[in-house]
Design an enzyme around this catalytic site. Structure first.
Site, PDB file in Angstrom:
ATOM      1  N   ASP A  29      21.808  43.731  54.795  1.00 11.65           N
ATOM      2  CA  ASP A  29      21.235  44.007  53.477  1.00 11.65           C
ATOM      3  C   ASP A  29      19.726  43.803  53.531  1.00 11.65           C
ATOM      4  O   ASP A  29      19.254  42.818  54.096  1.00 11.65           O
ATOM      5  CB  ASP A  29      21.864  43.062  52.452  1.00 11.65           C
ATOM      6  CG  ASP A  29      21.622  43.485  51.013  1.00 11.65           C
ATOM      7  OD1 ASP A  29      20.493  43.903  50.687  1.00 11.65           O
ATOM      8  OD2 ASP A  29      22.560  43.375  50.214  1.00 11.65           O
ATOM      9  N   GLY A  86      29.699  46.294  42.540  1.00 11.70           N
ATOM     10  CA  GLY A  86      29.953  47.672  42.175  1.00 11.70           C
ATOM     11  C   GLY A  86      29.028  48.328  41.182  1.00 11.70           C
ATOM     12  O   GLY A  86      29.298  49.430  40.733  1.00 11.70           O
ATOM     13  N   HIS A  93      30.700  49.079  48.274  1.00 12.67           N
ATOM     14  CA  HIS A  93      30.119  48.228  49.309  1.00 12.67           C
ATOM     15  C   HIS A  93      30.532  46.777  49.095  1.00 12.67           C
ATOM     16  O   HIS A  93      30.529  46.268  47.988  1.00 12.67           O
ATOM     17  CB  HIS A  93      28.595  48.356  49.377  1.00 12.67           C
ATOM     18  CG  HIS A  93      27.863  48.105  48.101  1.00 12.67           C
ATOM     19  ND1 HIS A  93      27.921  48.941  47.005  1.00 12.67           N
ATOM     20  CD2 HIS A  93      27.034  47.102  47.747  1.00 12.67           C
ATOM     21  CE1 HIS A  93      27.164  48.476  46.044  1.00 12.67           C
ATOM     22  NE2 HIS A  93      26.618  47.342  46.461  1.00 12.67           N
ATOM     23  N   HIS A  95      29.804  42.911  50.032  1.00 16.31           N
ATOM     24  CA  HIS A  95      28.772  41.986  50.501  1.00 16.31           C
ATOM     25  C   HIS A  95      29.446  40.863  51.279  1.00 16.31           C
ATOM     26  O   HIS A  95      30.389  40.247  50.777  1.00 16.31           O
ATOM     27  CB  HIS A  95      28.035  41.341  49.316  1.00 16.31           C
ATOM     28  CG  HIS A  95      27.200  42.270  48.516  1.00 16.31           C
ATOM     29  ND1 HIS A  95      25.844  42.346  48.663  1.00 16.31           N
ATOM     30  CD2 HIS A  95      27.539  43.146  47.531  1.00 16.31           C
ATOM     31  CE1 HIS A  95      25.370  43.234  47.804  1.00 16.31           C
ATOM     32  NE2 HIS A  95      26.382  43.735  47.114  1.00 16.31           N
TER      33      HIS A  95
END
Length: 130
Positions: A29, A86, A93, A95
């Site tokens: 990230d 979301g 995705h 995390h």
């Protein structure tokens, strides 16, 4: 409209890849909560995780577990925490956030409140019948 993740998948935007196969991509990230904060995404775009077909969802969760175990081993942290929010990017995705203690996570922000048992009971009653 293509999302930033679509552009990363297409190679239009560089990323620091942790894992890639024909169906999924995992990368660091750019706004990490902690070192090693990784995003795991399906290559097939879908904006909401619970709209994924069962096979893709199951494979995403299995891969997420595999990557989390790898992060924990390589980064020598106590736990890797997982969240799926979301809203930030309309592309599923997950995390994965390496942590050593809970205070490393933003769980006590201004939007978090203490619920009463009465409030919880009303919501639980509404959710009965699964």
């Amino acid at each position: 409209m293509a999302t930033i993740f679509d552009k990363i998948i297409a190679g239009e935007i560089p990323c620091a890849k942790v894992y890639e196969d024909d169906h999924f991509l995992a990368f660091l990230d750019v706004r990490p909560v902690n070192t090693g904060h990784t995003l795991v995404i399906p290559k097939q775009p879908q904006s909401y995780i619970f709209d994924l077909d069962n096979n893709t969802y199951t494979n995403l969760m299995a891969l997420t577990k595999k990557i989390a175990c790898h992060l924990k081993e390589k980064l020598d942290c106590k736990r890797v925490c997982m969240t799926v929010i979301g809203w930030e990017v309309p592309h599923v995705h997950v995390h994965l956030i390496p942590t050593n203690e809970i205070k490393e996570l933003p769980l006590n922000g201004p939007n978090v409140k203490q619920a009463t048992i009465e409030e919880l009971s009303k919501v639980a009653e509404k959710l009965q019948g699964l």
